[in-house]
Design an enzyme around this catalytic site. Structure first.
Site, PDB file in Angstrom:
ATOM      1  CB  CYS A  15      31.477  15.646  36.940  1.00  0.00           C
ATOM      2  SG  CYS A  15      31.247  16.390  34.880  1.00  0.00           S
ATOM      3  CB  CYS A  18      32.155  18.988  34.119  1.00  0.00           C
ATOM      4  SG  CYS A  18      30.877  17.511  33.831  1.00  0.00           S
ATOM      5  CG  ASP A 396      67.960  15.770  62.626  1.00  0.00           C
ATOM      6  OD1 ASP A 396      68.868  15.671  63.142  1.00  0.00           O
ATOM      7  OD2 ASP A 396      67.127  16.310  63.567  1.00  0.00           O
TER       8      ASP A 396
END
Length: 703
Positions: A15, A18, A396
């Protein structure tokens, strides 16, 4: 200062909180100077000295395993329900159900019922308490601290059953979060498994199977039908259809012959090929894609930075609010202590920011991984978000909206010279030129089998044309401007030139100082898909589409009208393109520039989002652009913008939903309508909905 930097892959990083704690623990190692943890890719870079044992000790609280980056991981596939922590959750659920049965038969306050609920709490919450109690002693407030205090508080006031429900649902929430991040990371793992670990190398007359790490540049690689290409290289013998969808996202196999480039991870479908290796294993295109995608997932998007900063202050604030809810009514308003302590604990539980913290990273990681699998390399969450807000897209012309391969469309003689001679003289002069239009003339001369003349004393006039001596006569080829300086162009010829230019063609006159002998018209063919792409962009809400080109106004306008572009800026030098982008940014704020990443580098860098085409073939495109379309295929542009807009919406939905649900639950606590288990159920539900909502990004279609 030591410059030693080691990169490691991590297993078991479950997590975000953590991850933050793991990073903090590593920083406390005295020999470590800096740490960068990449939660999305599950990797960590450590500057300084630290052994694998020290790093694993820093992550022991979450069972994190550490492996050197270059080590090939044979990852053990453990089914979701067979993981140790998930087994504990299931045992905890068994005791929880058994506890409720006991409460109906023996009573809620009986020692047997309390013992069963206590077992459920201890088994399901063992890992949680280990971290939460340690955090509490250090006054570190995160999700696990909140849960630990809430569960211990519930036990103290005799709410053993609710405490057990909270433990089970929190463990389930953690398991779901870990599972969702694992699913999101799999998109990167699948990229890593694309290229084979070994290749057949031919040395002399012998063939050996060699690990890719031991293959050198210049080695000859044998690729049989049905085999995957292990290294980037150049075909030196044979021809075949190569499926390079894994690299470029192109669904149709590409024909490769001698001199063509092949990429590691692509599949040889039918022919036998010998390929000269051109890059080492760590420099292949697929290796660069993996590296850039992992870097992209490490870079926090603006919305994620906001959520992380918010969560830092949010958790302690929830602790204070919970304390005030538990203490003020009994002290000042004559409230019942057990009742208000219970409500304070409910505030702690509902305040847990799981869904809020995971709301952004799971969406970003999912979207970047999904894009990479479709041949679009997005180099960070910030670029993903910015693409979702684009108002203007500037293109372009050459090689982007057009094929980038000019063709001769018209040849006309204005004298006694034949068309074949006009073409032959033009080709003789252009043999010495590097201009793209020169190659078009040479291709046409070869195709028409034009006569071959020898040109001498070649001289180029930059931006205008060239001259050379052929059969003792000085011939010129170039723009009408070049000839206007030498002679007067007849009005009927001038009208023909204007007419061709209005069709988007470039006209080159051929002649001597005294007379125009004839002319050639050359046009860069518009890509078949360009019109539908512009229409898709307009449907997606892009306000303005602009073409930037060095061509003349007439050519630019003709293509602009053909494609339905909002604006065309013609006759631009590279620095003019840069100024055009700056001007568009001042007007519209969010502007994308799409080019090939080489001559458009300044404009790409100046745009809000620089998008390069054909990234698989050019390192420059991969390095300069914020987003690289790996195939030379503009079709991926609407998909990229659609994915980015969808990701922005998903992040907004996730944050609004997670925060709104918290607010609603907090309001329900005051009158006592929200129980502890309902609070944690709301939290688990919101986490699950946030995860599932983010997973919808995997369904974003490319077309």
């Amino acid at each position: 200062m030591s410059e030693t930097k080691n990169v490691y892959r991590l297993q078991g990083l479950s997590c975000t909180s953590c991850a933050a704690k793991f990073e903090k623990n590593i920083r406390e190692i005295q020999t470590v100077e800096d740490v960068q943890l990449n939660f999305g890719a599950s990797k960590i870079a450590v500057v300084g000295e630290a052994s694998v044992e020290q790093l694993e000790a820093a992550g022991a609280f979450d069972g994190i395993k550490v492996f050197p980056d270059r080590q090939k991981l044979t990852e053990e596939k453990i089914p979701f329900w067979q993981k140790r922590e998930n087994k504990n959750t299931m045992v905890s659920l068994f005791f929880l159900l058994f506890g409720y049965i006991s409460s109906f038969t023996a009573g809620e306050s009986s020692p047997a019922t309390i013992t069963i609920f206590a077992l459920s709490i201890l088994i399901g919450g063992y890992d949680l308490f280990k971290v939460g109690l340690k955090n509490l002693t250090r006054l570190e407030f995160d999700m696990k601290t909140l849960m630990t205090v809430a569960i211990i508080g519930a036990a103290i006031i005799g709410e053993w059953g609710e405490g057990a429900v909270v433990v089970f649902l929190f463990a389930l929430s953690e398991a779901l979060e870990g599972y969702s991040m694992e699913k999101a990371r799999q998109s990167i793992r699948s990229l890593m498994d694309i290229a084979p670990d070994t290749a057949i190398i031919k040395r002399g007359k012998q063939e050996f199977e060699i690990a890719v790490e031991d293959i050198q540049v210049g080695d000859i690689m044998i690729i049989k039908p049905g085999q995957k290409v292990a290294m980037d290289g150049e075909v030196i013998k044979g021809q075949s259809s190569i499926n390079q969808a894994a690299i470029t996202g192109e669904s149709i196999p590409v024909h490769k012959a001698t001199g063509d480039e092949v990429f590691a991870g692509s599949l040889n479908e039918e022919g036998f090929l010998e390929v000269r290796v051109t890059k080492l294993a760590e420099d292949t295109t697929i290796a660069k894609i993996i590296h850039l995608v992992e870097e992209a997932q490490a870079e926090r998007a603006p919305s994620q930075q906001f959520v992380d900063k918010f969560a830092k202050y949010y958790t302690p604030a929830v602790m204070i609010i919970a304390l005030l809810v538990a203490v003020i009514p009994p002290l000042l308003m004559g409230g019942e202590w057990p009742e208000w302590i219970y409500r304070g604990l409910a505030v702690l539980v509902v305040g847990c920011p799981c869904a809020l913290v995971i709301s952004t990273p799971v969406a970003i990681v999912t979207a970047i991984g999904h894009a990479a699998k479709n041949g679009v390399l997005i180099k960070g969450g910030i670029h993903l978000e910015e693409t979702g807000r684009l108002k203007v897209v500037a293109f372009d012309k050459t090689g982007t909206l057009t094929e980038g391969k000019p063709e001769v469309t018209n040849i006309a003689s204005l004298s006694n010279m034949s068309k074949n001679d006009i073409l032959a003289i033009s080709a003789a002069i252009e043999t010495f030129s590097q201009h793209p239009l020169a190659s078009a003339i040479l291709r046409k001369a070869a195709k028409e089998k034009a006569a071959e003349y020898t040109a001498e004393d070649f001289q180029s006039y930059t931006g205008k044309g060239a001259k050379a001596v052929i059969n003792k006569t000085v011939y010129y080829i170039g723009s009408p401007k070049l000839f206007e300086e030498m002679l007067s162009i007849p009005e009927d010829v001038q009208n023909q030139i204007t007419d061709l230019q209005s069709q988007g063609k470039t006209v080159m006159l051929v002649g001597t100082q005294e007379e125009v002998k004839g002319y050639l018209a050359v046009a860069d063919q518009v890509r078949k898909s360009s019109l539908s792409i512009i229409q898709k962009l307009q449907k997606l809400g892009v306000e303005k589409t602009v073409m930037l080109t060095g061509d003349n106004q007439a050519t630019g306008k003709a293509i602009g009208t053909q494609l339905g572009l909002s604006d065309v800026k013609a006759e631009l030098m590279p620095q003019d393109k840069l100024e055009a982008i700056k001007s568009l940014r001042e007007q519209y704020s969010k502007v994308a520039m799409i080019g090939d990443g080489i001559n458009d580098a300044p404009a790409l860098a100046s745009a809000t989002v620089g998008i390069a085409m054909g990234g698989a073939g050019t390192d420059t495109a991969l390095e300069t652009a914020d987003i690289a379309l790996m195939a030379d295929d503009l079709e991926k542009l609407p998909y990229t913008i659609a994915l980015s807009r969808k990701t922005l919406n998903v992040i907004k939905q996730n944050i609004t939903f997670a925060f709104g649900l918290k607010l609603l639950a907090l309001l329900l606590i005051i009158p006592g309508w929200l129980t502890l288990w309902m609070a944690i159920f709301a939290d688990v539900g919101s986490t699950l909905i946030v995860v599932l909502n983010s997973m919808r990004l995997m369904k974003t279609k490319y077309n």
